[in-house]
Each structure stands twice: as structure tokens, then as C-alpha cells.
Design a protein around this motif. Structure first.
Motif, mmCIF file in Angstrom:
data_model
loop_
_atom_site.group_PDB
_atom_site.id
_atom_site.type_symbol
_atom_site.label_atom_id
_atom_site.label_comp_id
_atom_site.label_asym_id
_atom_site.label_seq_id
_atom_site.Cartn_x
_atom_site.Cartn_y
_atom_site.Cartn_z
ATOM 1 N N ALA A 40 -67.088 -48.920 13.683
ATOM 2 C CA ALA A 40 -66.813 -49.837 12.629
ATOM 3 C C ALA A 40 -65.660 -50.755 12.681
ATOM 4 C CB ALA A 40 -67.247 -49.212 11.191
ATOM 5 N N VAL A 41 -64.616 -49.900 13.119
ATOM 6 C CA VAL A 41 -63.563 -50.600 13.261
ATOM 7 C C VAL A 41 -63.266 -51.461 14.243
ATOM 8 C CG1 VAL A 41 -60.772 -50.391 14.080
ATOM 9 C CG2 VAL A 41 -62.052 -48.740 12.258
ATOM 10 N N GLU A 42 -64.092 -51.371 15.551
ATOM 11 C CA GLU A 42 -64.183 -52.441 16.557
ATOM 12 C C GLU A 42 -64.842 -53.374 16.216
ATOM 13 O OE1 GLU A 42 -65.702 -50.039 19.820
ATOM 14 O OE2 GLU A 42 -63.661 -49.093 20.279
ATOM 15 N N ALA A 43 -65.749 -53.484 15.385
ATOM 16 C CA ALA A 43 -66.683 -54.822 15.046
ATOM 17 C C ALA A 43 -65.743 -55.581 14.270
ATOM 18 C CB ALA A 43 -67.980 -54.054 14.163
ATOM 19 N N GLN A 44 -65.015 -55.154 13.317
ATOM 20 C CA GLN A 44 -64.094 -55.852 12.573
ATOM 21 C C GLN A 44 -62.823 -56.504 13.334
ATOM 22 O OE1 GLN A 44 -62.758 -53.294 9.397
ATOM 23 N NE2 GLN A 44 -65.000 -52.943 8.686
ATOM 24 N N ALA A 45 -62.684 -56.027 14.437
ATOM 25 C CA ALA A 45 -61.315 -56.476 15.214
ATOM 26 C C ALA A 45 -61.625 -57.747 15.574
ATOM 27 C CB ALA A 45 -60.972 -55.588 16.277
ATOM 28 N N ASP A 46 -60.509 -58.853 15.310
ATOM 29 C CA ASP A 46 -60.970 -60.105 16.042
ATOM 30 C C ASP A 46 -60.253 -60.294 17.468
ATOM 31 O OD1 ASP A 46 -61.816 -61.658 13.644
ATOM 32 O OD2 ASP A 46 -59.738 -61.741 12.956
ATOM 33 N N PRO A 47 -60.675 -60.736 18.375
ATOM 34 C CA PRO A 47 -60.128 -61.062 19.754
ATOM 35 C C PRO A 47 -58.871 -61.791 19.651
ATOM 36 C CG PRO A 47 -61.979 -62.377 19.519
ATOM 37 C CD PRO A 47 -62.130 -61.817 18.137
ATOM 38 N N ARG A 48 -57.854 -60.965 20.137
ATOM 39 C CA ARG A 48 -56.469 -61.903 20.215
ATOM 40 C C ARG A 48 -55.649 -61.324 21.540
ATOM 41 N NH1 ARG A 48 -56.705 -65.560 17.113
ATOM 42 N NH2 ARG A 48 -57.536 -64.951 14.933
ATOM 43 N N ALA A 49 -56.095 -62.396 22.448
ATOM 44 C CA ALA A 49 -55.280 -62.281 23.682
ATOM 45 C C ALA A 49 -53.693 -62.766 23.501
ATOM 46 C CB ALA A 49 -55.918 -63.275 24.725
ATOM 47 N N LEU A 50 -52.910 -62.108 24.114
ATOM 48 C CA LEU A 50 -51.493 -62.717 24.170
ATOM 49 C C LEU A 50 -51.500 -63.845 24.775
ATOM 50 C CD1 LEU A 50 -49.441 -59.348 24.220
ATOM 51 C CD2 LEU A 50 -50.339 -60.515 22.204
ATOM 52 N N PHE A 51 -51.812 -64.006 25.938
ATOM 53 C CA PHE A 51 -51.988 -65.183 26.656
ATOM 54 C C PHE A 51 -52.982 -65.175 27.803
ATOM 55 C CE2 PHE A 51 -49.152 -62.407 29.020
ATOM 56 C CZ PHE A 51 -49.545 -62.654 30.231
ATOM 57 N N ALA A 52 -53.290 -66.385 28.335
ATOM 58 C CA ALA A 52 -54.173 -66.634 29.560
ATOM 59 C C ALA A 52 -53.766 -67.259 30.480
ATOM 60 C CB ALA A 52 -55.540 -66.891 29.114
ATOM 61 N N PHE A 53 -53.614 -67.293 31.736
ATOM 62 C CA PHE A 53 -53.500 -68.245 32.755
ATOM 63 C C PHE A 53 -54.766 -68.718 33.416
ATOM 64 C CE2 PHE A 53 -52.229 -69.070 37.239
ATOM 65 C CZ PHE A 53 -51.751 -70.157 37.277
ATOM 66 N N VAL A 54 -54.923 -70.209 33.131
ATOM 67 C CA VAL A 54 -56.206 -70.893 33.574
ATOM 68 C C VAL A 54 -55.490 -71.739 34.655
ATOM 69 C CG1 VAL A 54 -58.086 -72.286 33.111
ATOM 70 C CG2 VAL A 54 -57.444 -70.586 31.349
ATOM 71 N N SER A 55 -55.854 -71.836 35.962
ATOM 72 C CA SER A 55 -55.655 -72.529 36.876
ATOM 73 C C SER A 55 -56.405 -74.113 36.903
ATOM 74 C CB SER A 55 -55.454 -71.949 38.095
ATOM 75 O OG SER A 55 -56.660 -71.701 38.640
ATOM 76 N N LEU A 56 -56.161 -75.197 37.464
ATOM 77 C CA LEU A 56 -56.869 -76.258 37.714
ATOM 78 C C LEU A 56 -56.603 -76.670 39.170
ATOM 79 C CD1 LEU A 56 -58.550 -78.507 36.791
ATOM 80 C CD2 LEU A 56 -56.376 -79.767 35.988
ATOM 81 N N ARG A 57 -57.478 -77.003 39.886
ATOM 82 C CA ARG A 57 -57.751 -77.513 41.043
ATOM 83 C C ARG A 57 -58.565 -78.656 41.455
ATOM 84 N NH1 ARG A 57 -60.598 -72.917 42.431
ATOM 85 N NH2 ARG A 57 -62.349 -73.364 44.039
ATOM 86 N N VAL A 137 -56.505 -70.690 23.878
ATOM 87 C CA VAL A 137 -56.764 -69.185 23.505
ATOM 88 C C VAL A 137 -56.471 -68.693 22.064
ATOM 89 C CG1 VAL A 137 -55.591 -66.897 24.390
ATOM 90 C CG2 VAL A 137 -55.525 -68.826 26.008
ATOM 91 N N ASP A 138 -57.883 -68.409 21.926
ATOM 92 C CA ASP A 138 -58.008 -67.799 20.321
ATOM 93 C C ASP A 138 -57.495 -68.606 19.390
ATOM 94 O OD1 ASP A 138 -59.201 -65.417 20.935
ATOM 95 O OD2 ASP A 138 -57.253 -64.352 21.330
ATOM 96 N N GLY A 139 -57.709 -69.994 19.484
ATOM 97 C CA GLY A 139 -57.415 -71.078 18.718
ATOM 98 C C GLY A 139 -55.814 -71.219 18.450
ATOM 99 N N SER A 140 -55.016 -70.965 19.240
ATOM 100 C CA SER A 140 -53.511 -70.690 19.133
ATOM 101 C C SER A 140 -52.867 -72.158 19.499
ATOM 102 C CB SER A 140 -52.827 -69.669 19.890
ATOM 103 O OG SER A 140 -53.103 -69.930 21.237
ATOM 104 N N GLY A 141 -53.744 -73.096 19.696
ATOM 105 C CA GLY A 141 -53.099 -74.286 20.160
ATOM 106 C C GLY A 141 -53.397 -74.638 21.746
ATOM 107 N N LYS A 142 -53.699 -75.982 21.840
ATOM 108 C CA LYS A 142 -54.266 -76.554 23.055
ATOM 109 C C LYS A 142 -53.195 -76.638 24.016
ATOM 110 C CE LYS A 142 -58.514 -78.512 21.543
ATOM 111 N NZ LYS A 142 -59.367 -79.763 21.501
ATOM 112 N N GLU A 143 -53.333 -76.332 25.301
ATOM 113 C CA GLU A 143 -52.386 -76.483 26.197
ATOM 114 C C GLU A 143 -53.120 -77.731 27.421
ATOM 115 O OE1 GLU A 143 -50.830 -74.270 30.286
ATOM 116 O OE2 GLU A 143 -51.175 -72.932 28.446
#
Length: 164
Positions: A40-57, A137-143
């Protein structure tokens, strides 16, 4: 290669310290929680990544140009939205704003290790290309990341590159 190794070592250390801190802060009777309560606790938790590194080539071959975004690393689970745009022009341009949008592709969650590929035909023409990627990442602003301009032949072979 030293920079990437150092980055991953720092990330691994951060993960270990976060896990250790989380375990140290658990109450003494935390192990008594039932499996049903845990779910029940896991189902209520929102995903919250601290950061992600997405590369582009950008690359080309076989009469096409490709822009490839890859989620190299996400620290803690989260939603990583990614959009790629490929622009082209017969004349050299420093910005995608004066170019023709050839392809736009979007994914609502690019998981760690996955790639998103935008492909566009050269139509047999030598052209200048720019790739533009936005990620959030998690709606925290576009990069935004922009790559190019790059000059590709009609076959999709790279001739020259600027701005990278």
C-alpha cells in the motif's frame, strides 16, 4: 574515459550513501510491517528521480540522418520524458529556428539504458542538419540539448560538423 568513470563512481557512492542513510533512519520496529502494508505504501509513492543523464548524438547512413537520445543514467526511479526534433536546410544555418522540421518524436518515459531514435530521409540531397532534444524528469522543468549543424551527404555520410 576518466570523466565518465569518475561520474559513475560518484553516482554509485551517492546511491550507497542514500541507501545507508535511509536504513539508519528506520524505526526499530520497521521490520514488523506486513507485506500488505508495504504494498500500500509503495502504491502511493510518486516517482521522484533526483536526476537523469540523457545523451544526444547524431549519425547518418543509408540515405537517412538519425538523432539518438539515450537515458544513460537515472538516479532513483522516475519519469523521463524526451522529445527529439530533426531539422534540415540546404543552406548553412547556426540555429534550428531558420530550418525545416523534418521529424519530431516523443516518448513519455525513456527508461535507463533505452534509446529514442528520430529518423529522416536525406532524399538524396546534401543538407545541413541540427538535432534538438528536450527532456524533463518528473515534471521538474525542461532541459534542452542542441547538436549541430552537421553537413550530411545525400547518402547520409557525415561531411562536416560545427558547434559540437
Amino acid at each position: 574515459m576518466k570523466g565518465k568513470t569518475k561520474c559513475f563512481a560518484v553516482c554509485a557512492l551517492a546511491c550507497a550513501l542514500t541507501a545507508a542513510a535511509g536504513t539508519a533512519m528506520l524505526p526499530a520496529d520497521a521490520h514488523r510491517v506486513s507485506a500488505a502494508q508495504t504494498e500500500a505504501v509503495e502504491a502511493q509513492a510518486d516517482p521522484r528521480a533526483l536526476f537523469a543523464f540523457v545523451s544526444l548524438r547524431m549519425e547518418g547512413s543509408d540515405g537517412e540522418v538519425r538523432a539518438i537520445a539515450k537515458n544513460q543514467f537515472t538516479f532513483l526511479p522516475g519519469i523521463v520524458e524526451v522529445q527529439i526534433e530533426l531539422y534540415s536546410s540546404a543552406e548553412y544555418r547556426e540555429s534550428y529556428e531558420g530550418m525545416t522540421l523534418e521529424r519530431r518524436i516523443y516518448i513519455s518515459d525513456l527508461n535507463q539504458g533505452q534509446e529514442l531514435v528520430a529518423r529522416a530521409s536525406t532524399n538524396g540531397e546534401e543538407r545541413y542538419w541540427i538535432a534538438r532534444m528536450t527532456s524533463e524528469v518528473d515534471g521538474s522543468g525542461k532541459e534542452e540539448k542542441v547538436m549541430g549543424p552537421k553537413l550530411f551527404s545525400g547518402n547520409g555520410d557525415l561531411i562536416a560538423s560545427w558547434g559540437d
